[in-house]
Design a protein around this motif. Structure first.
Motif, short mmCIF file in Angstrom:
data_model
loop_
_atom_site.label_atom_id
_atom_site.label_comp_id
_atom_site.label_asym_id
_atom_site.label_seq_id
_atom_site.Cartn_x
_atom_site.Cartn_y
_atom_site.Cartn_z
N TRP A 301 0.83 -1.20 0.00
CA TRP A 301 0.00 0.00 0.00
C TRP A 301 0.87 1.26 0.00
O TRP A 301 0.61 2.21 -0.76
CB TRP A 301 -0.94 -0.02 1.21
N CYS A 311 -1.50 0.65 -10.16
CA CYS A 311 -2.70 0.21 -9.46
C CYS A 311 -2.95 -1.26 -9.69
O CYS A 311 -3.29 -2.00 -8.77
CB CYS A 311 -3.90 1.05 -9.91
N ARG A 315 -3.05 -4.17 -6.78
CA ARG A 315 -4.25 -4.95 -6.48
C ARG A 315 -4.04 -6.45 -6.71
O ARG A 315 -4.58 -7.27 -5.97
CB ARG A 315 -5.41 -4.44 -7.35
N GLU A 340 -8.66 6.72 2.09
CA GLU A 340 -8.87 6.36 0.67
C GLU A 340 -10.13 5.50 0.56
O GLU A 340 -10.06 4.27 0.40
CB GLU A 340 -7.64 5.60 0.15
N GLU A 343 -10.94 3.29 -2.57
CA GLU A 343 -10.25 1.99 -2.53
C GLU A 343 -10.92 1.06 -1.52
O GLU A 343 -10.99 -0.16 -1.74
CB GLU A 343 -8.77 2.20 -2.18
N TYR A 346 -13.78 -0.50 -3.20
CA TYR A 346 -13.34 -1.54 -4.13
C TYR A 346 -13.12 -2.86 -3.41
O TYR A 346 -13.59 -3.92 -3.84
CB TYR A 346 -12.06 -1.10 -4.84
N TRP A 347 -12.42 -2.81 -2.28
CA TRP A 347 -12.09 -4.06 -1.58
C TRP A 347 -13.32 -4.67 -0.89
O TRP A 347 -13.46 -5.89 -0.86
CB TRP A 347 -10.98 -3.81 -0.55
#
Length: 886
Positions: A301, A311, A315, A340, A343, A346-347
């Motif tokens: 990270w 990116c 990932r 963030e 992000e 996204y996770w």
């Protein structure tokens, strides 16, 4: 001031203050003979009248002369005459005033060492040793802390014969907190199987005695796995390490605990160290694995946020590392801590984690965010990472771009080939076609990539081989590539002496190739491998090579720095740390891998042009680097310098380069070249002084003082890094030598060649390695013995400096006089360091050289010169003799 034991109001009374002083000086010394024998019986240390008289005289002599060979001889004679020498030694020991506190200059310790040495000479003296004597011997030394004595006493008194009786005694030591002593006794007696983790190993760890704990585990290998598993259990993050240990500390009442050990970081390092040492599989350390995975994801990270990773690369690796639900939650928590939240979304979506399982504070932050204009943002983030633009079919390009560099910024180096020339090798047909093509090449470059691993060993995933017009990417994970194909690649390409293989930091790549693939590499065939990093390192010594985009003297040692010097642009390393085991590879991974190998050929060509432009034979340079020899580059350096000096003489306008001072060494004379060595190059200054070269050291930051010395005495300044630029602003360039980060031996060799310094045998060891002085005092053996012991130990005639001549050398040599003998100081008043000379040296060497400036003593053979340096000295001397007609 406090007055202990004095009634209030009587502090100033002289009678009471006198009593107070007496009370404070009283120390209770336990009697070691009490309960020292079997069944806790007292030991009788009474000596016979004759022995007692002898021992009183012996103690008086000991107070005068201490540890002399004659003192040991007299004691051995006395012990050997006694019917039971081992028992007598213990009685003498118990009658010594220092038997409770053994030290190096202690008579009691000397007696035990002497009886052990006597037993080595005459093992039969232990025949009359009883079990009671053995128990007494153990009790006398059991907690003295002198490890070597433990083993010697155990052997001499045969303590292994009473092992069963000693087990309770060792348990008593453990109860009293003497874990170190208990560890050594159990190891020496080979009874480690009778003690568990919490008896000795864990207490040693709590006392921060990890090396001793490892030594104990080497003797008790059956405890290695249980120990590692127990320590790993302390890494469970539901509690702190100290909280996990709290119950154990209370139960066993451990003493002298170092609480800094009971923190997470030191304990995780210890588990890692022990697991590696004893080759314990990672599935036995689940908590450590969790810690490593978390640290690894945090590293990824930070690298991504700092711009060091793309990116997609971030990932890929994070998805692979977050293999369990706790790791996924840690990843989300860590990302959220940086704010963030895109992000985070996204996770959450990727791992399909219900929002109610997310920490409440993170949920609140997500709710406060404004809704995205695109309602499908999270879904798009999820699917974008699964899109692959890197499918290379049959060695062709992707459908999205005909060029390889569509997404690389202008400030980074781009691949100088169409993507059609980047060919993926993943089956037998392509592999054979590649072999046929590579066999016709005279020059190739290669590199390798592997997936970063947290707990497992790294294995090569991709091998890149570049020619001027093609780059092959060999899929090392392909099941269609058999061992037989890899062996052919090793035989026909890597072991082919007709093909020059170019790389950067080849040692690491060759080691990984040898470990990962069945290439059967001939690692001794170094002549067909050119390491650009090694070539660059040697060119730094010359200081005459000018790169197109900088001088390169203070640039870093990375390939990225070298490409910037040669090609004007850096390498984009954002895909270096990515999942190279993933198939198919992404487009930017393919471009990066191809560029990493092909740029080596571009750099190679630039260096070829540079060296040819200044008149160097590049074939000679390559031969010098690949064979590990030196000479040609420095000969050309001298020729180049002389040429510039001639030009500066004939054409005054071009006199920018200062003339290099003449460097010579007359036979039987001192060396005229002098140096000032920066403090970070201490090893280099020491090696130069061995050769008799005047080399001062910069020991403080007052640079102006040393600059004045360099100017006044025409000394070269040896330095590196930013300090080189600092000196270069004040001194001429030819007087400042930039020293790369080599071993001190390599540095000396390169300096001798660069400046053409001739060294002769009479120059060697003519300077003090400590202070650089060349003024010594010649002391004969008996003179040093008198200064050390008060008398000469050898039965030889009195010698003088005139009777014995040392080897002729180019230093100033004085003789010892009576003032030196009495004062034990040099003529300059410096104390002579007599205690640094071992006693056997004082008996075996005839001459000693005392530095008059600092008092350090040396002798012939005290120091050595590396073989490669001696070879160069002998070679130069032979050349000089040949030129002179000898």
């Amino acid at each position: 001031m406090s007055y202990r034991g004095i009634p209030a109001g009587y502090e100033d009374d002289p009678d009471f203050s006198c009593i107070s002083d007496m009370v404070q000086k009283i120390t209770v010394v336990p009697d070691i003979t009490i309960a020292a024998g079997l069944n806790n019986e007292n030991f009788d240390r009474t000596l016979s009248a004759d022995v007692d008289n002898w021992f009183q005289n012996y103690k008086e002599q000991w107070n005068s002369y201490k540890r002399t060979p004659s003192a040991q001889h007299n004691l051995k004679v006395m012990l050997h005459r006694d019917p039971d020498p081992l028992l007598l030694a213990l009685k003498l020991f118990a009658n010594c005033p220092g038997c409770n506190n053994l030290k190096n200059k202690n008579l009691a310790l000397f007696i035990l060492e002497t009886i052990c040495d006597l037993h080595t000479q005459y093992p039969e003296i232990s025949a009359k040793c009883s079990d009671n004597t053995r128990m007494v011997a153990f009790n006398f030394v059991k907690t003295c802390g002198i490890v070597s004595l433990y083993k010697s006493v155990m052997i001499t008194y045969q303590l292994n014969k009473i092992c069963e009786m000693l087990v309770p005694k060792i348990k008593e030591l453990i109860t009293q907190g003497h874990f170190k002593d208990a560890a050594y006794w159990t190891m020496n007696l080979q009874i480690t199987h009778l003690f568990g983790i919490f008896d000795i190993i864990f207490p040693l760890i709590l006392q921060d005695k990890v090396p001793l704990a490892e030594m104990y585990l080497n003797a008790a290998k059956d405890l290695a796995l249980p120990t590692v598993q127990f320590l790993d259990s302390l890494l469970d993050k539901q509690k702190t390490v100290f909280e996990h240990c709290d119950e154990i500390l209370t139960k066993y009442e451990y003493k002298d605990v170092k609480h800094t050990v009971l923190t997470y970081r030191p304990m995780s390092k210890l588990v890692t160290r022990l697991a590696k040492t004893y080759k314990i599989d990672s599935h036995f350390t689940p908590n450590l694995n969790f810690t490593k995975a978390c640290s690894y994801m945090h590293f990824l990270w930070h690298k991504y946020r700092d711009g060091g990773m793309s990116c997609d690369a971030y990932r890929e690796l994070a998805r692979d590392a977050a293999s369990t639900k706790p790791l996924q939650m840690d990843l989300i928590t860590n990302v959220a801590s940086y704010g963030e939240f895109d992000e985070v979304k996204y996770w959450i979506n990727y791992f399909n984690i219900p929002l109610e399982e997310i920490a409440e504070d993170i949920r609140e932050d997500l709710k406060r965010l404004q809704p995205s204009e695109n309602t499908d943002e999270i879904q798009m983030l999820n699917t974008s990472s699964n899109e692959t633009t890197s499918a290379v079919n049959n060695g062709g390009a992707t459908n999205k771009s005909k060029r390889a560099n569509a997404t690389i910024p202008n400030n980074y180096l781009t691949l100088a080939l169409p993507i059609d020339c980047v060919i993926l090798i993943d089956d037998r047909v392509k592999f054979h076609e590649m072999l046929e093509y590579l066999q016709g090449q005279l020059l190739i470059a290669f590199d390798s990539e592997w997936k970063p691993s947290v707990c497992n060993e790294n294995v090569i995933s991709l091998l890149q081989i570049a020619t001027p017009y093609r780059v092959y990417l060999l899929d090392c994970l392909s099941s269609q590539l058999s061992d037989e194909l890899w062996q052919q690649l090793g035989q026909r390409v890597f072991n082919n002496l007709e093909i020059l293989k170019v790389g950067f930091s080849l040692h690491q790549d060759l080691r990984m190739l040898h470990k990962s693939l069945p290439l059967q590499l001939n690692l001794n065939a170094k002549t067909c491998y050119l390491d650009l990093r090694e070539l660059w390192r040697r060119l730094k010594y010359l200081q005459i090579v000018k790169f197109p985009f900088g001088c390169g003297s203070n640039s870093g040692g990375s390939l990225c720095a070298l490409t910037e010097l040669c090609l004007g642009k850096k390498l984009d390393k954002s895909n270096q740390c990515s999942n190279w085991a993933n198939r198919p590879l992404r487009h930017d991974q393919i471009v990066y891998a191809a560029l990493d190998a092909h740029c080596l050929l571009q750099v190679y060509q630039v260096i070829v042009d540079i060296l040819l432009g200044i008149g160097l034979d590049f074939d000679e340079v390559v031969n010098e680097v690949t064979t590990g020899k030196t000479g040609y580059l420095f000969r050309m350096k001298r020729a180049f310098t002389e040429h510039n000096n001639e030009c500066s003489t004939s054409v005054p306008d071009k006199g920018n380069i200062a003339k290099v001072p003449a460097v010579s060494a007359n036979f039987a004379g001192t060396i005229s070249t002098k140096f000032i060595c920066d403090r970070m190059l201490y090893g280099l200054s020491k090696e130069l002084r061995k050769l008799g070269i005047d080399c001062m050291e910069i020991i403080k930051d007052n640079l102006s003082h040393y600059v004045n010395i360099a100017k006044r005495e025409n000394r070269y300044v040896l330095t590196r890094d930013t300090r080189y630029d600092l000196f270069l602003k004040i001194l001429p360039q030819t007087q400042c030598l930039l020293i790369p980060n080599d071993t001190s031996v390599e540095q000396v060799l390169n300096i001798l060649r660069l400046l053409d310094i001739k060294i002769y045998e009479n120059n060697l060891f003519t300077r003090c390695l400590h202070c650089n002085s060349n003024e010594f005092i010649l002391a004969l053996r008996h003179e040093l013995q008198v200064m050390r012991y008060g008398q000469a130990l050898d039965d030889v005639k009195e010698l003088s400096a005139g009777n014995v001549s040392p080897f002729e050398r180019t230093f100033n040599l004085l003789n010892v006089n009576q003032d030196v003998l009495k004062s034990k100081t040099t003529y300059r008043g410096k104390p002579i360091k007599l205690n640094r000379i071992n006693s056997h040296i004082l008996r075996s060497k005839e001459h000693f050289y005392i530095c008059d400036n600092c008092g350090i003593c040396t002798w012939d053979g005290a120091h050595s010169i590396h073989g490669s340096v001696m070879d160069l000295i002998l070679y130069n001397n032979c050349e000089t003799d040949t030129a002179a007609g000898f």
